[in-house]
Design a protein around this motif. Structure first.
Motif: not given
Length: 605
Positions: A156-163, A169-176
């Protein structure tokens, strides 16, 4: 074929099959006199003929209607794809080769799911546990200005300027945890600014999360609709007789292709409805052409020189839909500005609300007040503004079920269905299939530079036997896909041109002999109960009663009771017809087994 040559060929074919590792596929090879050369173990397993290897192989093929390429279902109801070729050998002998590929049900399900994802109008993207993109459809590509092949496999970080914090998407990976209708602005790595509304769903299998999916809507298109009072499907404009600029619509009644008597009656009914300003409800399944009717009614009416704005209520979140329709006042909420809504913007034109049954009950009540009083109050304001518009709406489910399931208020339905047109499904007017197919083929011949003249015999039979759950839209997409695959010198569309999912569904329908979708026309609601409901609504308005207070309407309560009693009797009769088999009953009635069990308990059957 000489015996010596035959034996040599058999030995070669046997070694070749082992060499290229075809043991997982069934192989049958016959000589030019239909004598057996090779049939491997998998072939006999597929046909359940392990104990009967001396029988006629041709008779076995005929039993399953196998000639050349195609597919069939074996004794275990698994799909088997068939590939055929006829090879000419050096001595002018011929051998006929069949390869049989058994497809497991989960593979078919995966193929259907992939098709649904790619055809979705919403952007869909899925990442795995490592944050790498594994699914990315074309709609998402249009939003991000990427091609799917450019992002699949990337993080995701290689596609979007997002942390990891700013990426949903990445936040949901951690919070579920899922997130619904979250507005977000972000940049892609190529510098494209995206303004979107996303719903995020963690994906679990057996209690373990394996990825996260996002359903993304382009907010800029919604904003543009609010900013300009509607975005038409054609961007051109033309001058009306009075010199005003007229918003272009695509369809007139003459564009509705049909020779079916029921469809012609629908067109005549719609023309009569167009002659006045009363509300019109279009009732029909998805893909039957409701927007064609809506545009045609507008262009046939005395408002044809004014705006026509179409809104899909299912595609816009509730809070945005309310702002879009009613307008906003500065300070009403964070970021709100003084902006006219579509009720004001349309100004003498027509609003078409598609899938109005997707609108929340709260918004339906608020909308109903506007229809009754012809005045609107912007969000955050206490001032009313007079509005002038003609309303056309559509619903893609049976109104009696929509009312019963609280998808649409009964009083709202009465007000919208002053005139109503029930558009028949394609399976109820199959005499139009050939006419529509010819029309679509002619159009796609021009688009793709092909010379297709029609459908071959097998395809004609298939399209007439198929139920077409997606109706005319599905037929059009099928013809488009088939014509695009045809070779320049091919004059007729054959079975191998058709989408595989269609062949799968057609075969299942033929085997199970079931109706996929309940016919509106056969339900007890039509035409008598619609007429009764609409008439009661008219009587209520004529008597000056408050149409918003449905609890006091004893006539309406009687209508709902009648609906429930009819449903109870229908379930009882279906149970008798199917000897108590709940699975068969649920298929016949078009409802889930869970819902059927609930109804059985509710009605004490």
């Amino acid at each position: 074929m000489k015996t010596e040559y035959r034996e040599m060929l058999q030995a070669f074919l046997s070694r070749f099959i082992r060499l290229v590792n075809l043991h997982h596929n069934g192989i049958l090879i016959l000589d030019d006199e239909n004598n057996l050369l090779i049939a491997n173990e998998t072939f006999y397993r597929i046909f359940d003929e392990a104990e009967n290897r001396d029988g006629s192989h041709l008779e076995l093929l005929e039993k399953y209607n196998i000639e050349k390429d195609g597919f069939f279902y074996d004794a275990q109801h698994r799909q088997v794809n068939v590939f055929f070729d006829e090879i000419i050998l050096g001595n002018d002998s011929r051998i006929k080769c069949w390869m049989f590929e058994s497809v497991e049900e989960d593979v078919i399900r995966k193929q259907l799911l992939e098709n649904a994802v790619q055809f979705s109008h919403d952007g869909i993207e899925v990442i795995d546990r490592s944050g790498r993109m594994i699914i990315y459809n074309e709609a998402q590509g249009r939003i991000d200005k990427y091609k799917p092949e450019e992002v699949i496999g990337k993080h995701v970080s290689d596609i979007y300027e997002l942390t990891e914090e700013s990426s949903l998407l990445l936040r949901a990976l951690h919070t579920m945890r899922p997130m619904e209708n979250v507005r977000q602005n972000y940049y892609t790595k190529t510098g494209n600014l995206v303004d979107s509304i996303s719903s995020i769903v963690p994906l679990f299998s057996r209690g373990t999360m394996f990825g996260v999916a996002a359903i993304v809507r382009d907010y800029s298109s919604v904003f543009q609709l609010m900013e300009h009072g509607g975005k038409e499907k054609d961007n051109g404009s033309k001058s009306s007789r009075n010199g005003e600029k007229e918003k272009e619509t695509r369809y007139q009644f003459g564009d509705i292709i049909s020779g079916n008597a029921d469809m012609i009656k629908c067109i005549q009914s719609a023309k009569r409805a167009a002659s006045n300003d009363s509300s019109v409800m279009l009732i029909g399944e998805t893909g039957t052409g409701k927007e064609m009717f809506a545009q045609s009614i507008h262009n046939y009416s005395n408002r044809r020189g004014k705006r026509f704005v179409a809104i899909n209520c299912a595609a816009i979140p509730e809070n945005l839909l309310e702002s879009l329709l009613f307008g906003t006042t500065k300070g009403a909420f964070t970021g709100a500005v003084d902006k006219r809504g579509l009720f004001e913007e349309v100004n003498g034109g027509t609003i078409f609300l598609d899938e109005v049954n997707s609108m929340s009950l709260f918004l339906q009540a608020k909308f109903l007040r506007v229809l009754e009083e012809r005045q609107v109050m912007r969000i955050g304001s206490n001032k009313t503004v007079a509005v002038d518009f003609r309303l056309i709406s559509s619903i893609n489910e049976n109104p009696v079920e929509a009312i019963r399931e609280n998808h649409i208020r009964a009083d709202f339905f009465y007000r919208l269905a002053v005139h109503y047109v029930v558009i028949p499904s394609l399976r109820k007017r199959k005499d139009d299939i050939e006419l529509l197919s010819r029309h679509f083929i002619a159009g796609f011949n021009k688009q793709f530079g092909k010379n297709v003249k029609g459908l071959d015999f097998d395809v004609q039979k298939l399209v007439m036997d198929y139920d077409w759950p997606g109706n005319v839209r599905q037929l059009r997409h099928t013809v488009e896909a088939s014509v695009s695959l045809a070779e320049p010198d091919e004059e007729y569309l054959a079975v191998h041109h058709l989408p595989k999912y269609l062949l799968n569904e057609a075969n299942k329908q033929g085997q199970e002999k079931r109706v996929l979708i309940r016919d509106f026309e056969k339900n007890e609601f039509f035409p008598g109960m619609v007429e009764e409901a609409v008439q009661k609504g008219r009587e209520k308005r004529a008597a000056g009663s408050d149409s918003l207070n449905k609890n006091e309407d004893t006539a309406e309560i009687g209508l709902i009771e009648r609906i429930r009693e009819n449903e109870k009797q229908e379930i009882i009769e279906a149970i008798k017809r199917n000897n108590g088999n709940i699975a068969k009953v649920s298929r016949e009635l078009g409802m889930s087994r869970q819902k059927l069990y609930y109804r059985i308990k509710k009605y004490n059957i």
